[in-house]
Scaffold this motif. Structure first.
Motif, PDB file in Angstrom:
ATOM      1  N   ASP A 192       0.806  -1.224   0.000  1.00 10.25           N
ATOM      2  CA  ASP A 192       0.000   0.000   0.000  1.00 10.25           C
ATOM      3  C   ASP A 192       0.841   1.276   0.000  1.00 10.25           C
ATOM      4  O   ASP A 192       0.396   2.317  -0.479  1.00 10.25           O
ATOM      5  CB  ASP A 192      -0.930   0.011   1.214  1.00 10.25           C
ATOM      6  CG  ASP A 192      -2.104  -0.934   1.049  1.00 10.25           C
ATOM      7  OD1 ASP A 192      -2.568  -1.117  -0.086  1.00 10.25           O
ATOM      8  OD2 ASP A 192      -2.565  -1.491   2.074  1.00 10.25           O
ATOM      9  N   GLN A 193       2.041   1.196   0.537  1.00  8.61           N
ATOM     10  CA  GLN A 193       2.871   2.396   0.630  1.00  8.61           C
ATOM     11  C   GLN A 193       3.390   2.853  -0.730  1.00  8.61           C
ATOM     12  O   GLN A 193       3.908   3.968  -0.856  1.00  8.61           O
ATOM     13  CB  GLN A 193       4.055   2.159   1.581  1.00  8.61           C
ATOM     14  CG  GLN A 193       5.136   1.204   1.075  1.00  8.61           C
ATOM     15  CD  GLN A 193       4.835  -0.260   1.351  1.00  8.61           C
ATOM     16  OE1 GLN A 193       3.680  -0.640   1.489  1.00  8.61           O
ATOM     17  NE2 GLN A 193       5.882  -1.078   1.435  1.00  8.61           N
ATOM     18  N   TRP A 194       3.226   1.996  -1.757  1.00  8.38           N
ATOM     19  CA  TRP A 194       3.744   2.334  -3.084  1.00  8.38           C
ATOM     20  C   TRP A 194       2.650   2.377  -4.155  1.00  8.38           C
ATOM     21  O   TRP A 194       2.931   2.232  -5.347  1.00  8.38           O
ATOM     22  CB  TRP A 194       4.824   1.322  -3.502  1.00  8.38           C
ATOM     23  CG  TRP A 194       6.041   1.358  -2.613  1.00  8.38           C
ATOM     24  CD1 TRP A 194       6.599   2.452  -2.018  1.00  8.38           C
ATOM     25  CD2 TRP A 194       6.835   0.235  -2.223  1.00  8.38           C
ATOM     26  NE1 TRP A 194       7.699   2.101  -1.281  1.00  8.38           N
ATOM     27  CE2 TRP A 194       7.877   0.729  -1.383  1.00  8.38           C
ATOM     28  CE3 TRP A 194       6.798  -1.135  -2.480  1.00  8.38           C
ATOM     29  CZ2 TRP A 194       8.844  -0.088  -0.813  1.00  8.38           C
ATOM     30  CZ3 TRP A 194       7.763  -1.962  -1.916  1.00  8.38           C
ATOM     31  CH2 TRP A 194       8.772  -1.440  -1.090  1.00  8.38           C
ATOM     32  N   LEU A 195       1.406   2.574  -3.761  1.00  2.55           N
ATOM     33  CA  LEU A 195       0.313   2.656  -4.720  1.00  2.55           C
ATOM     34  C   LEU A 195       0.526   3.818  -5.688  1.00  2.55           C
ATOM     35  O   LEU A 195       0.998   4.897  -5.299  1.00  2.55           O
ATOM     36  CB  LEU A 195      -1.019   2.835  -3.993  1.00  2.55           C
ATOM     37  CG  LEU A 195      -1.490   1.659  -3.132  1.00  2.55           C
ATOM     38  CD1 LEU A 195      -2.746   2.047  -2.364  1.00  2.55           C
ATOM     39  CD2 LEU A 195      -1.740   0.419  -3.980  1.00  2.55           C
ATOM     40  N   VAL A 196       0.173   3.597  -6.949  1.00  2.00           N
ATOM     41  CA  VAL A 196       0.445   4.562  -8.009  1.00  2.00           C
ATOM     42  C   VAL A 196      -0.833   4.879  -8.769  1.00  2.00           C
ATOM     43  O   VAL A 196      -1.726   4.042  -8.889  1.00  2.00           O
ATOM     44  CB  VAL A 196       1.487   3.984  -9.004  1.00  2.00           C
ATOM     45  CG1 VAL A 196       1.814   4.999 -10.100  1.00  2.00           C
ATOM     46  CG2 VAL A 196       2.755   3.577  -8.283  1.00  2.00           C
ATOM     47  N   SER A 197      -0.906   6.086  -9.300  1.00  2.73           N
ATOM     48  CA  SER A 197      -1.948   6.452 -10.251  1.00  2.73           C
ATOM     49  C   SER A 197      -1.278   7.034 -11.489  1.00  2.73           C
ATOM     50  O   SER A 197      -0.619   8.065 -11.413  1.00  2.73           O
ATOM     51  CB  SER A 197      -2.913   7.485  -9.646  1.00  2.73           C
ATOM     52  OG  SER A 197      -3.860   7.894 -10.618  1.00  2.73           O
ATOM     53  N   GLU A 198      -1.416   6.336 -12.607  1.00  2.00           N
ATOM     54  CA  GLU A 198      -0.847   6.825 -13.868  1.00  2.00           C
ATOM     55  C   GLU A 198      -1.670   6.274 -15.038  1.00  2.00           C
ATOM     56  O   GLU A 198      -1.816   5.055 -15.171  1.00  2.00           O
ATOM     57  CB  GLU A 198       0.612   6.411 -14.040  1.00  2.00           C
ATOM     58  CG  GLU A 198       1.214   6.963 -15.328  1.00  2.00           C
ATOM     59  CD  GLU A 198       2.679   6.587 -15.525  1.00  2.00           C
ATOM     60  OE1 GLU A 198       3.263   7.023 -16.532  1.00  2.00           O
ATOM     61  OE2 GLU A 198       3.228   5.852 -14.673  1.00  2.00           O
ATOM     62  N   THR A 199      -2.207   7.178 -15.835  1.00  2.00           N
ATOM     63  CA  THR A 199      -3.012   6.773 -16.982  1.00  2.00           C
ATOM     64  C   THR A 199      -2.561   7.556 -18.197  1.00  2.00           C
ATOM     65  O   THR A 199      -2.479   8.789 -18.141  1.00  2.00           O
ATOM     66  CB  THR A 199      -4.509   7.040 -16.733  1.00  2.00           C
ATOM     67  OG1 THR A 199      -4.916   6.390 -15.531  1.00  2.00           O
ATOM     68  CG2 THR A 199      -5.346   6.526 -17.889  1.00  2.00           C
ATOM     69  N   PRO A 200      -2.251   6.902 -19.307  1.00  2.00           N
ATOM     70  CA  PRO A 200      -1.860   7.637 -20.509  1.00  2.00           C
ATOM     71  C   PRO A 200      -3.010   8.483 -21.030  1.00  2.00           C
ATOM     72  O   PRO A 200      -4.175   8.076 -20.963  1.00  2.00           O
ATOM     73  CB  PRO A 200      -1.501   6.524 -21.501  1.00  2.00           C
ATOM     74  CG  PRO A 200      -2.256   5.336 -21.027  1.00  2.00           C
ATOM     75  CD  PRO A 200      -2.311   5.443 -19.536  1.00  2.00           C
ATOM     76  N   SER A 201      -2.689   9.658 -21.529  1.00  2.00           N
ATOM     77  CA  SER A 201      -3.722  10.546 -22.051  1.00  2.00           C
ATOM     78  C   SER A 201      -4.035  10.208 -23.502  1.00  2.00           C
ATOM     79  O   SER A 201      -3.161  10.224 -24.370  1.00  2.00           O
ATOM     80  CB  SER A 201      -3.257  12.007 -21.962  1.00  2.00           C
ATOM     81  OG  SER A 201      -4.211  12.852 -22.577  1.00  2.00           O
TER      82      SER A 201
END
Length: 276
Positions: A192-201
């Motif tokens: 959980d300490q390394w959760l990411v949010s990244e979505t290509p546009s």
């Protein structure tokens, strides 16, 4: 929480736990054999590299536990490695070539046919396998006269009211969907300490999609810095449990339908319709 080799699915429907004599004596008509096909590949900093294979095993296990006792459905050990070369170079990824994976599945199918089985479901939980499984399914049909089905449980929905439309469209790898499921089935394996949010546009692209009607070839490094596509920060075990319950309810019905399906049914129904 998922435990391997325990429960009704593994005790009552795991084909390799039978002896050769027992396999020989199994009724083969209206019998479906399921081969899970997954992957070992990076899923960002927060998910295990076994994510796809883990989800496949846990999902098929729960679905099999919902079958009625008289259903003729048997489970094989998963092919844990997939065609994951779009992730090569990212730590933890172990990929088979398309040729190798195709050969493995063809060999398994031939072996099943020689044991008397003629219905096989390729149960896929890695997007990079999808196109290859489409090809290999038809090859098995042609070479070994088997009925071959293939599906990805994620295509059955289950999350439409749990996640925004953009996440459902673009959260294809390590995002809310997969992270929620892993939280539900193996919570200790999520960092959980390394959760990411990244979505290509994809803004401004009228026709192109990542996985849809008009696609383009990509490597993960082309579309993501973190190794994921989606918003893992919104994932919860509660959502994962809901998805698993919904999808496996459908799969229990699917498995029975596939075990009973024959091409002759299609021809008979078409003929009966024409004679009306």
């Amino acid at each position: 929480m998922f435990t391997r080799y325990e429960g009704a699915a593994w005790e009552e429907r795991f084909l390799p736990r039978l002896t050769s004599k027992q396999v020989k004596e199994l009724p083969k008509e209206s019998t479906l054999v399921i081969l899970p096909v997954g992957a070992i590949e990076q899923h960002g900093p927060h998910l295990p590299v076994m994510t796809d294979t883990l989800i496949g095993e846990a999902t098929v296990t729960l679905a099999l536990e919902k079958l009625k006792p008289d259903a003729r459905v048997w489970l094989l050990p998963p092919v844990s490695y997939g065609k994951s070369n779009e992730h090569l170079g990212l730590p933890g990824t172990i990929s088979l070539s398309a040729t190798t994976l195709q050969s493995v599945i063809l060999d398994i199918a031939e072996s099943l046919r020689l044991s008397g089985f003629h219905k096989l479901l390729l149960f896929n939980t890695h997007g990079g396998n999808t196109d290859l499984l489409n090809v290999v399914s038809r090859e098995i049909r042609i070479r070994h006269d088997m009925l071959v089905f293939y599906l990805s449980p994620s295509s059955l929905g289950g999350a439409e009211d749990l996640m925004p439309a953009d996440e459902l469209e673009y959260g294809i790898h390590g995002g809310d969907y997969e992270t929620s499921i892993v939280k539900a089935i193996k919570p200790g394996w999520v960092q959980d300490q390394w959760l990411v949010s990244e979505t290509p546009s994809m803004t401004g692209q009228k026709f192109l999609t990542l996985e849809g009607k008009i696609r383009f070839a990509w490597r993960m490094a082309d579309i993501s810095d973190s190794g994921i596509c989606g918003d893992a920060t919104q994932a919860t075990a509660a959502k994962g449990s809901i998805i698993q319950e919904r999808v496996t309810d459908i799969l229990a019905e699917v498995f029975r339908e596939l075990s009973e399906f024959e091409f002759s049914d299609l021809r008979a129904k078409a003929k009966a319709g024409a004679e009306r």
